[in-house]
Design a protein around this motif. Structure first.
Motif, PDB file in Angstrom:
ATOM      1  N   SER A  15     -50.570  -2.008  -5.153  1.00 21.52           N
ATOM      2  CA  SER A  15     -51.047  -2.465  -3.837  1.00 21.52           C
ATOM      3  C   SER A  15     -50.019  -3.367  -3.167  1.00 21.52           C
ATOM      4  CB  SER A  15     -52.384  -3.183  -3.981  1.00 21.52           C
ATOM      5  OG  SER A  15     -52.241  -4.381  -4.713  1.00 21.52           O
ATOM      6  N   LEU A  16     -49.336  -4.198  -3.947  1.00 20.05           N
ATOM      7  CA  LEU A  16     -48.319  -5.086  -3.374  1.00 20.05           C
ATOM      8  C   LEU A  16     -47.167  -4.284  -2.781  1.00 20.05           C
ATOM      9  CD1 LEU A  16     -48.175  -7.914  -6.095  1.00 20.05           C
ATOM     10  CD2 LEU A  16     -49.161  -8.072  -3.799  1.00 20.05           C
ATOM     11  N   LYS A  17     -46.729  -3.236  -3.506  1.00 23.86           N
ATOM     12  CA  LYS A  17     -45.619  -2.429  -3.019  1.00 23.86           C
ATOM     13  C   LYS A  17     -46.033  -1.572  -1.826  1.00 23.86           C
ATOM     14  CE  LYS A  17     -43.180  -2.367  -7.428  1.00 23.86           C
ATOM     15  NZ  LYS A  17     -42.623  -1.559  -8.523  1.00 23.86           N
ATOM     16  N   LEU A  18     -47.276  -1.074  -1.859  1.00 27.27           N
ATOM     17  CA  LEU A  18     -47.768  -0.313  -0.715  1.00 27.27           C
ATOM     18  C   LEU A  18     -47.887  -1.192   0.525  1.00 27.27           C
ATOM     19  CD1 LEU A  18     -50.561   1.962  -2.248  1.00 27.27           C
ATOM     20  CD2 LEU A  18     -48.406   2.706  -1.211  1.00 27.27           C
ATOM     21  N   GLU A  19     -48.337  -2.413   0.317  1.00 27.87           N
ATOM     22  CA  GLU A  19     -48.485  -3.341   1.439  1.00 27.87           C
ATOM     23  C   GLU A  19     -47.136  -3.685   2.059  1.00 27.87           C
ATOM     24  OE1 GLU A  19     -51.310  -7.163   2.336  1.00 27.87           O
ATOM     25  OE2 GLU A  19     -50.272  -7.100   0.425  1.00 27.87           O
ATOM     26  N   GLU A  20     -46.147  -3.890   1.203  1.00 31.26           N
ATOM     27  CA  GLU A  20     -44.803  -4.214   1.685  1.00 31.26           C
ATOM     28  C   GLU A  20     -44.213  -3.058   2.486  1.00 31.26           C
ATOM     29  OE1 GLU A  20     -40.400  -5.464  -0.096  1.00 31.26           O
ATOM     30  OE2 GLU A  20     -42.119  -5.175  -1.441  1.00 31.26           O
ATOM     31  N   TRP A  21     -44.400  -1.834   1.961  1.00 29.90           N
ATOM     32  CA  TRP A  21     -43.887  -0.651   2.653  1.00 29.90           C
ATOM     33  C   TRP A  21     -44.759  -0.266   3.840  1.00 29.90           C
ATOM     34  CZ3 TRP A  21     -46.876   3.937   2.517  1.00 29.90           C
ATOM     35  CH2 TRP A  21     -46.311   5.024   3.188  1.00 29.90           C
ATOM     36  N   GLY A  22     -46.079  -0.261   3.631  1.00 33.35           N
ATOM     37  CA  GLY A  22     -47.002   0.229   4.645  1.00 33.35           C
ATOM     38  C   GLY A  22     -47.128  -0.670   5.853  1.00 33.35           C
TER      39      GLY A  22
END
Length: 334
Positions: A165-172
Motif C-alpha cells: 500500500s505504501l508503494k502504491l500510494e507513492e506511485w498512485g
C-alpha cells in the motif's frame, strides 16, 4: 431578436444586480465569426445597442474565443462566439474577481461557460490510504504488486499489504496528479488547434481530443468511486453527477461547527477538537463514577453456549463469504 427581448425582460424585471450566461445566437463584431457568410452589420449593431441600452457589460473570458462551430474540417467550417457572460455594473462591483472560462467538451457543438465568483482556498489534511480503481488500468500497477509480493519474502500477510500500500500510494498519488495535469494539457491543445484549418493541425486536434476523452473516462471512474453510487455504470458520462454527489457527500460528512456545554458555537478546528475531547472525557468519567457509586448494578451474564461461540476461531470460509459479498468499490478498514 429573441436574445434582445430576453435582455429587455430581465432588465425591467428587477433593479437588483444581475448577470447572465447564455447562448445569444448573435455576435457584436466581425472578429467573433470565422467562415461562412458575413454577419449583417445591422444585426451586430442591434445586438450591441441592446447590450448598452440595458446597462450590461461583457465579462470577457479565458479560453477559445469561438464557442460554437459547425462542419469542422470541411470547406463549410463556421465558427462563432455565440455564448457569452454579461452583467450590470452593480453586479461587477460586488464580484470583482469574477471570471468566465470557456471549457472544452467533446459531446456538443457549443463550448460551455463556467463562471467563478472567487477562488476557493483548500485546507491540506492528512488522508489514510485509499485504493484507486483507476490504477487497475495502468501497466505499472500489476508490476508494483508482483514486485512487492516477491521482495517481501516470508513476511506475514498484513505486513505485505502494508508495504504494498505504501508503494502504491507513492506511485498512485503521482498518477492522479498527472491525470489532472494531462487533462489541462490536452484541453489547451484542443483550444490551440480548434480553429486551425491545416490538415496536419486538424489531425493534431483529433489526437488531442482522443487523449482528452480517454482521460475523462479515467476521471469518471475516479469520481464514481468517491460518489458511492454503485447503481450507475461507467461509460454513462456521469462524471458531473459523480463529482457533484461526491462533493456533497464530503461536505455532509464534515463537522463545520459544534455547540459546547455552555451553548456556544465553536467553528475553529482546534476549538471543535477541544469540545469533542471534553465531551467524551466527561462522559466516560461520569460513567466510571456512577459505576463506582452504584455497586448494586448487575450486568447480564452470557451463557456457556454464547461464551463458546465468542471464543470460536473465525473460519476462512466466513471471511471469504463476507469479503466476496461486498461491492467491489467498498473497503475493509482494519
Amino acid at each position: 431578436m429573441e436574445a434582445w427581448n430576453m435582455l429587455r425582460e430581465l432588465s425591467v424585471a428587477s433593479e437588483l444586480p444581475w448577470c447572465i450566461l447564455d447562448d445569444f445566437n448573435d455576435i457584436v463584431s466581425l472578429e467573433e465569426k470565422r467562415g461562412g457568410k458575413q454577419q449583417p452589420r445591422r444585426l451586430m449593431e442591434g445586438f450591441w445597442d441592446a447590450i448598452m441600452d440595458y446597462g450590461l457589460h461583457d465579462l470577457g473570458f479565458t479560453g477559445d474565443i469561438f464557442t460554437w462551430d459547425r462542419s469542422r474540417g470541411t470547406y463549410k467550417w463556421v465558427q462563432e462566439r455565440l455564448d457569452r457572460g454579461m452583467a450590470t455594473q452593480q453586479w461587477m462591483n460586488m464580484f470583482l474577481l469574477a471570471e468566465v472560462t470557456v471549457l472544452e467538451v467533446t459531446t456538443s457543438d457549443h463550448l460551455p461557460l463556467m463562471l467563478q465568483l472567487h477562488r476557493k482556498v483548500f485546507e491540506k489534511r492528512r488522508c489514510r490510504f485509499k485504493f484507486e480503481n483507476i490504477w487497475i488500468g495502468e501497466r505499472e500497477y500489476r508490476n508494483i504488486v508482483q514486485e512487492c509480493w516477491r521482495q517481501d519474502g516470508e513476511r506475514d500477510l498484513m505486513e505485505k499489504i502494508m508495504s504494498c500500500s505504501l508503494k502504491l500510494e507513492e506511485w498512485g498519488g503521482g498518477l492522479i496528479r498527472e491525470m489532472k495535469v494531462q487533462i489541462g494539457k490536452y484541453r489547451k491543445e484542443m483550444q490551440r488547434y480548434r480553429s486551425r484549418r491545416d490538415t496536419f493541425e486538424i489531425q493534431k486536434y483529433d489526437a488531442a481530443r482522443w487523449q482528452f476523452i480517454r482521460l475523462l473516462e479515467k476521471q469518471e471512474i475516479f469520481w464514481r468511486q468517491r460518489a458511492k453510487q454503485f447503481w450507475l455504470r461507467e461509460g454513462d458520462r456521469n462524471s458531473s453527477f459523480f463529482h457533484k454527489y461526491a462533493t456533497t457527500r464530503k461536505e455532509h460528512n464534515k463537522i463545520k461547527k459544534l455547540k459546547d456545554k455552555h451553548g456556544e458555537w465553536k467553528e475553529e478546528n482546534a476549538e471543535i477538537q477541544e469540545v469533542i475531547t471534553k465531551y467524551f472525557t466527561e462522559l466516560f468519567s461520569s460513567v466510571k463514577d456512577s459505576m463506582r457509586l452504584s455497586p448494586r448494578i448487575k450486568f447480564p451474564v452470557i451463557s456457556d453456549i454464547q461464551k463458546e461461540k465468542l471464543v470460536t476461531p473465525i473460519a476462512d470460509e466466513e471471511v471469504k463469504a463476507v469479503v466476496f459479498a461486498m461491492h467491489s468499490d467498498m473497503v475493509l478498514i482494519a
